[in-house]
Design a protein around this motif. Structure first.
Motif, PDB file in Angstrom:
ATOM      1  N   ALA A  12       0.864  -1.188   0.000  1.00 38.29           N
ATOM      2  CA  ALA A  12       0.000   0.000   0.000  1.00 38.29           C
ATOM      3  C   ALA A  12       0.894   1.229   0.000  1.00 38.29           C
ATOM      4  O   ALA A  12       1.924   1.261   0.680  1.00 38.29           O
ATOM      5  CB  ALA A  12      -0.909  -0.008   1.229  1.00 38.29           C
ATOM      6  N   ASP A  31      -2.972   4.606   0.885  1.00 32.41           N
ATOM      7  CA  ASP A  31      -3.913   3.620   0.334  1.00 32.41           C
ATOM      8  C   ASP A  31      -4.683   2.965   1.470  1.00 32.41           C
ATOM      9  O   ASP A  31      -4.256   1.944   2.031  1.00 32.41           O
ATOM     10  CB  ASP A  31      -3.161   2.549  -0.460  1.00 32.41           C
ATOM     11  CG  ASP A  31      -2.705   3.027  -1.821  1.00 32.41           C
ATOM     12  OD1 ASP A  31      -3.339   3.959  -2.362  1.00 32.41           O
ATOM     13  OD2 ASP A  31      -1.730   2.469  -2.354  1.00 32.41           O
ATOM     14  N   ILE A  50      -4.713  -2.004  -2.503  1.00 28.06           N
ATOM     15  CA  ILE A  50      -3.473  -2.764  -2.336  1.00 28.06           C
ATOM     16  C   ILE A  50      -2.918  -3.063  -3.726  1.00 28.06           C
ATOM     17  O   ILE A  50      -3.608  -3.642  -4.577  1.00 28.06           O
ATOM     18  CB  ILE A  50      -3.708  -4.066  -1.547  1.00 28.06           C
ATOM     19  CG1 ILE A  50      -4.158  -3.730  -0.116  1.00 28.06           C
ATOM     20  CG2 ILE A  50      -2.448  -4.923  -1.532  1.00 28.06           C
ATOM     21  CD1 ILE A  50      -4.512  -4.944   0.732  1.00 28.06           C
ATOM     22  N   THR A  72      -5.084  -1.581   5.606  1.00 27.20           N
ATOM     23  CA  THR A  72      -3.654  -1.341   5.459  1.00 27.20           C
ATOM     24  C   THR A  72      -3.229  -0.413   6.601  1.00 27.20           C
ATOM     25  O   THR A  72      -4.074   0.080   7.344  1.00 27.20           O
ATOM     26  CB  THR A  72      -3.354  -0.642   4.108  1.00 27.20           C
ATOM     27  OG1 THR A  72      -3.738   0.744   4.215  1.00 27.20           O
ATOM     28  CG2 THR A  72      -4.096  -1.294   2.950  1.00 27.20           C
TER      29      THR A  72
END
Length: 520
Positions: free
Chosen positions: A84, A101, A105, A127
């Protein structure tokens, strides 16, 4: 299913040394390693045949279980390390710090036919950048992203692309309108494709932290792989890099204005460094021609990202990028020169674009006034932008009195066309006819030319909503119908004529068909 893996991003840029997938501030790193969340019972709903070809895959590949598992996050390809990206951003004009992010991903990068692509999953789990979110996506937002990114490409608008959309078999809790009414919805994953997902905020985050070393590393990487013709890194190269980003951003926004697309959330973390339309959230197409329209419920009060303000927001965002790049240049003047050029170029390119929409090839000093008066007229009553310009191609310069009749289908409420409004339109059509006398194209040739500029079909929000409603019931045929329709938006396609129509009354205020939230 074989790929020519070229993971340059993770090989050449600094990685987050912490491997634990926990929310945190990530320093001096461009990305964090993280694996997608496994899904309960994934099922592919649609695959883009064009993107299969672009990536060197076959239709048979797309029917394999391996394809399904890779592009829903259940399998990580051998010798790849998903990640990410870390970035920051200005959201609605305010610096938001680290963003990153949160529900995307990146799986891996590949090279095929001398083109590089990053393959990414959106909605594949949390993430380190997810903040309070779950990193997942729902069916409605995924259908909208999948269809729109491919539709935009065929409209000729610079954009990221999509390979596939799948449901995950998991339920996801969402508050669609941010009004406290959360409900479970079907989870979904879209595989997004782009030469790069770098955005303005990727550079802002390092500059905001005075991490000039990481900033230089990332800018040098970007120039090396995406702007290589500019040459080796230097102060002059950085200025040229900024100038090209500015030019690409302007080109993208001019295309948005041409087709009536409103992004809805032009934060700096949603601005691609390559000048591609990215992050399809609360977007919409202008139906009623209104400079003040925004599709974003979050933006309804101030309308920062309204249709008429998109060019200004592009410039504002470029100012933030200029500030981020300043530590590498340490000279404001050349950056200001680029920003001033954007303003000049916008006026020139916008006029050129509007001339093309009207079928005008020659230049005339009165064109600005003709276009301004047209835009004023379009706002006298609720007028559908797409239908108006498409039907305008049938205008006969020898018979201007028929002009209003030719575009009549574009008016949502015909009774709004008062005698005064009718007079305004008839006067404008007389002037338009006179202006066309200075053109060399015949009416027939002009029609052909205009129909390559003004689309017949765009992805109106109600169309997406119909596809979403069907998909929620397990019927995916409308996703494919719209996908096929929007591959040829400038072609007549008689079998799809039903989609060349104004927004139906039932959709005017329906959630998902007019206003959308950032969770949409």
């Amino acid at each position: 299913m074989k790929f020519n893996i070229k993971d340059r991003f993770i090989k050449e840029l600094p990685a987050d040394p912490i491997l634990e997938n926990s929310r945190r501030q990530v320093l001096k790193a461009c990305f964090s390693y993280v694996e997608p969340k496994k899904t309960a019972k994934p099922e592919l709903l649609h695959v883009s045949d064009e993107m299969l070809t672009n990536l060197g895959l076959s239709e048979a590949d797309s029917h394999s279980e391996h394809f399904l598992n890779v592009f829903t996050g259940n399998t990580v390809l051998e010798n790849t390390k998903p990640y990410a990206m870390c970035y920051g951003g200005h959201q609605f004009g305010n610096w938001a710090g680290q963003l990153g992010d949160g529900r995307a991903i990146n799986l891996f990068e590949i090279e095929h036919d001398n083109k590089s692509w990053v393959l990414q999953l959106k909605g594949a789990g949390e993430t380190p950048y997810s903040r309070s979110g779950d990193g997942l996506a729902v069916l409605r937002s995924s259908v909208r992203e999948y269809l729109c990114s491919e539709a935009m490409y065929h409209l000729g608008v610079p954009t990221t692309r999509a390979l596939s959309i799948a449901i995950t078999g998991d339920n996801v809790l969402r508050d669609m309108l941010y009004d406290g009414n959360s409900a479970y919805e079907k989870g979904a994953v879209v595989s997004r494709i782009s030469p790069s997902f770098l955005r303005f905020g990727s550079y802002e985050i390092f500059s905001s932290r005075q991490d000039v070393e990481s900033l230089k590393t990332l800018v040098d990487y970007t120039i090396k792989h995406h702007f290589s013709r500019l040459g080796a890194p230097s102060k002059e190269t950085y200025i040229q890099f900024f100038a090209e980003v500015s030019q690409r951003t302007l080109e993208m926004i001019i295309h948005w204005q041409r087709v009536g697309f409103v992004h809805g959330v032009m934060n700096t973390d949603n601005m691609s460094i390559l000048g591609l339309t990215i992050d399809y959230g609360p977007y919409g197409w202008l139906e009623d021609f209104s400079y003040g329209w925004t599709p974003n419920t979050t933006d309804i009060q101030h309308k920062r990202y309204r249709y008429g303000n998109q060019p200004n927001m592009g410039l504002w965002n470029l100012y933030q990028l200029a500030n981020a790049l300043y530590p590498l240049i340490e000279d404001a003047e050349p950056l200001e020169t680029v920003l001033n050029q954007y303003k000049t170029d916008f006026d020139v390119e916008s006029l050129k674009m509007m001339r093309s929409k009207l079928g005008l090839e020659n230049e005339d000093e009165l064109d600005k006034l003709l276009i301004q008066d047209l835009e004023d007229n379009l706002q006298l009553s609720e007028t559908d932008m797409t239908i108006f310009f498409r039907n305008l191609s049938r205008f006969n310069k020898e018979n201007p009195s028929e002009g209003l009749k030719i575009v009549a289908d574009a008016f949502y409420v015909p009774t709004e066309i008062s005698d005064k409004i009718r007079q305004e339109w008839n006067e404008w059509f007389q002037r338009y006819a006179k202006r066309l006398q200075n053109e060399t194209l015949s009416d027939a040739d002009r029609r052909i030319q205009m129909n390559t500029i003004n689309p017949k079909y765009v992805l109106r929000n109600y169309m997406s909503q119909l596809a979403i409603d069907d998909a929620d019931k397990g019927d995916y045929r409308l996703i494919d119908e719209l996908y096929q329709l929007l591959k040829q938006p400038y072609t007549e396609q008689p079998k799809y004529e039903k989609w060349f129509a104004k927004r139906p009354d039932w959709a005017k205020h329906k959630a998902g068909c007019s206003m959308l939230s950032c969770s949409s």
